[in-house]
Design a protein around this motif. Sequence first.
Motif, PDB file in Angstrom:
ATOM      1  N   MET A  89       0.841  -1.182   0.000  1.00  0.00           N
ATOM      2  CA  MET A  89       0.000   0.000   0.000  1.00  0.00           C
ATOM      3  C   MET A  89       0.890   1.251   0.000  1.00  0.00           C
ATOM      4  N   GLU A  90       0.698   2.099  -1.008  1.00  0.00           N
ATOM      5  CA  GLU A  90       1.488   3.325  -1.097  1.00  0.00           C
ATOM      6  C   GLU A  90       0.772   4.464  -0.375  1.00  0.00           C
TER       7      GLU A  90
ATOM      8  N   GLY B  92       4.565  21.040  18.199  1.00  0.00           N
ATOM      9  CA  GLY B  92       5.481  22.151  17.971  1.00  0.00           C
ATOM     10  C   GLY B  92       5.163  22.893  16.699  1.00  0.00           C
ATOM     11  N   GLU B  93       6.123  22.961  15.801  1.00  0.00           N
ATOM     12  CA  GLU B  93       5.975  23.701  14.553  1.00  0.00           C
ATOM     13  C   GLU B  93       5.772  22.773  13.350  1.00  0.00           C
ATOM     14  N   LEU B  94       5.267  21.573  13.590  1.00  0.00           N
ATOM     15  CA  LEU B  94       5.105  20.612  12.503  1.00  0.00           C
ATOM     16  C   LEU B  94       3.703  20.005  12.544  1.00  0.00           C
ATOM     17  N   ILE B  95       3.041  20.025  11.388  1.00  0.00           N
ATOM     18  CA  ILE B  95       1.713  19.448  11.243  1.00  0.00           C
ATOM     19  C   ILE B  95       1.765  18.451  10.096  1.00  0.00           C
ATOM     20  N   GLY B  96       1.146  17.281  10.300  1.00  0.00           N
ATOM     21  CA  GLY B  96       1.173  16.259   9.264  1.00  0.00           C
ATOM     22  C   GLY B  96      -0.187  15.669   8.994  1.00  0.00           C
ATOM     23  N   VAL B  97      -0.371  15.156   7.767  1.00  0.00           N
ATOM     24  CA  VAL B  97      -1.605  14.484   7.368  1.00  0.00           C
ATOM     25  C   VAL B  97      -1.235  13.221   6.592  1.00  0.00           C
ATOM     26  N   ALA B  98      -1.909  12.123   6.930  1.00  0.00           N
ATOM     27  CA  ALA B  98      -1.780  10.876   6.173  1.00  0.00           C
ATOM     28  C   ALA B  98      -3.155  10.493   5.651  1.00  0.00           C
ATOM     29  N   ALA B  99      -3.199   9.880   4.465  1.00  0.00           N
ATOM     30  CA  ALA B  99      -4.468   9.477   3.865  1.00  0.00           C
ATOM     31  C   ALA B  99      -4.352   8.064   3.307  1.00  0.00           C
ATOM     32  N   THR B 100      -5.422   7.286   3.492  1.00  0.00           N
ATOM     33  CA  THR B 100      -5.492   5.942   2.930  1.00  0.00           C
ATOM     34  C   THR B 100      -6.876   5.736   2.320  1.00  0.00           C
ATOM     35  N   PRO B 101      -7.037   4.731   1.457  1.00  0.00           N
ATOM     36  CA  PRO B 101      -8.344   4.457   0.852  1.00  0.00           C
ATOM     37  C   PRO B 101      -9.252   3.662   1.787  1.00  0.00           C
TER      38      PRO B 101
ATOM     39  N   THR C 134      -2.493  -8.023  11.551  1.00  0.00           N
ATOM     40  CA  THR C 134      -3.218  -7.086  10.675  1.00  0.00           C
ATOM     41  C   THR C 134      -2.863  -5.635  11.009  1.00  0.00           C
ATOM     42  N   THR C 135      -1.658  -5.417  11.518  1.00  0.00           N
ATOM     43  CA  THR C 135      -1.194  -4.067  11.856  1.00  0.00           C
ATOM     44  C   THR C 135       0.172  -3.838  11.216  1.00  0.00           C
ATOM     45  N   ARG C 136       0.309  -2.730  10.507  1.00  0.00           N
ATOM     46  CA  ARG C 136       1.586  -2.366   9.903  1.00  0.00           C
ATOM     47  C   ARG C 136       1.996  -0.981  10.389  1.00  0.00           C
ATOM     48  N   SER C 137       3.274  -0.831  10.728  1.00  0.00           N
ATOM     49  CA  SER C 137       3.781   0.440  11.249  1.00  0.00           C
ATOM     50  C   SER C 137       5.090   0.801  10.561  1.00  0.00           C
ATOM     51  N   VAL C 138       5.319   2.099  10.452  1.00  0.00           N
ATOM     52  CA  VAL C 138       6.562   2.605   9.866  1.00  0.00           C
ATOM     53  C   VAL C 138       7.002   3.821  10.665  1.00  0.00           C
TER      54      VAL C 138
ATOM     55  N   ALA D 115       0.681   4.166  11.419  1.00  0.00           N
ATOM     56  CA  ALA D 115       0.182   2.799  11.576  1.00  0.00           C
ATOM     57  C   ALA D 115      -1.065   2.630  10.722  1.00  0.00           C
ATOM     58  N   VAL D 116      -1.188   1.468  10.091  1.00  0.00           N
ATOM     59  CA  VAL D 116      -2.342   1.159   9.258  1.00  0.00           C
ATOM     60  C   VAL D 116      -2.821  -0.239   9.631  1.00  0.00           C
ATOM     61  N   LEU D 117      -4.129  -0.396   9.799  1.00  0.00           N
ATOM     62  CA  LEU D 117      -4.688  -1.707  10.123  1.00  0.00           C
ATOM     63  C   LEU D 117      -4.952  -2.452   8.825  1.00  0.00           C
ATOM     64  N   THR D 118      -3.953  -3.190   8.384  1.00  0.00           N
ATOM     65  CA  THR D 118      -3.986  -3.887   7.106  1.00  0.00           C
ATOM     66  C   THR D 118      -3.004  -5.045   7.137  1.00  0.00           C
ATOM     67  N   THR D 119      -3.145  -5.954   6.185  1.00  0.00           N
ATOM     68  CA  THR D 119      -2.155  -7.018   6.012  1.00  0.00           C
ATOM     69  C   THR D 119      -1.153  -6.663   4.919  1.00  0.00           C
ATOM     70  N   ASP D 120      -1.410  -5.575   4.194  1.00  0.00           N
ATOM     71  CA  ASP D 120      -0.502  -5.138   3.133  1.00  0.00           C
ATOM     72  C   ASP D 120       0.749  -4.506   3.721  1.00  0.00           C
ATOM     73  N   GLU D 121       1.856  -4.679   3.044  1.00  0.00           N
ATOM     74  CA  GLU D 121       3.069  -3.970   3.437  1.00  0.00           C
ATOM     75  C   GLU D 121       2.943  -2.511   2.998  1.00  0.00           C
ATOM     76  N   LEU D 122       3.609  -1.624   3.726  1.00  0.00           N
ATOM     77  CA  LEU D 122       3.474  -0.197   3.473  1.00  0.00           C
ATOM     78  C   LEU D 122       4.688   0.370   2.738  1.00  0.00           C
ATOM     79  N   SER D 123       4.418   1.243   1.792  1.00  0.00           N
ATOM     80  CA  SER D 123       5.448   2.050   1.146  1.00  0.00           C
ATOM     81  C   SER D 123       5.083   3.502   1.395  1.00  0.00           C
ATOM     82  N   VAL D 124       5.852   4.154   2.258  1.00  0.00           N
ATOM     83  CA  VAL D 124       5.477   5.501   2.723  1.00  0.00           C
ATOM     84  C   VAL D 124       6.456   6.536   2.172  1.00  0.00           C
ATOM     85  N   THR D 125       5.892   7.575   1.563  1.00  0.00           N
ATOM     86  CA  THR D 125       6.665   8.713   1.067  1.00  0.00           C
ATOM     87  C   THR D 125       6.286   9.954   1.884  1.00  0.00           C
TER      88      THR D 125
END
Length: 228
Positions: free
Chosen positions: A1-2, A94-103, A195-199, A212-222
Amino acid sequence: MEIVVRWSSPLPAEERFLRLLDDVEQGRFEAYRQDADKRRFLTGRVLAKTVAAERLGLPVDSVKFDATCEDCGKPHGRPRVPGADLTLSISHSGELIGVAATPSVPVGLDVETATRKADDGLIEYALSPAEAAHLTGLTDAEKASAFFVYWTRKEAVMKATGKGLRIPLKSITFSRFDEPARLVESGDPALDPATTRSVDLKAADGYRAAIAVLTTDELSVTEEVWAP
């Protein structure tokens, strides 16, 4: 999963950003007393709507969130676009805000400043015995660095489940702080290592982060830095 994680520094409270907030979000923005808190909230919403617009092929000003909390009905829950095949997670420190999105797969993002100390009480509260043992013999600075690797991993999986701290932090065990993130053991049925993947993420200098994503797929995170 990308997966793409997008990072931003706090946006200024300018009209071009404020107009992207709906009435409920405007109310939450105004309720914050500190300017820093207002800007972090604004940035999280604008960044999340920008990501959602790109994923859904919509103009950013047409993206509307429903953030109704499933427990209490107040508008402080996970933001979602009703009917869309999209799950979002927002985190800031602090001074950093992040967003992650999955289908439409449960995802959790966490970022923390790495300059905080980790006293014995915090370690006892958050780490399982196996994790705490990995800190033996480390200097105070090394111990704090290792602790927040564990902390961000745990916060990320808590967010992914939607249960937050209702899952005791000590009930889950991750791989060593200096090894790739992997949920080794869980004492809560909401989290299954199978069923949990973390990076672990790079985020920015002075920060620790994990996804962290609740999936069996391996993660590719950019990771990307957003510049509006």
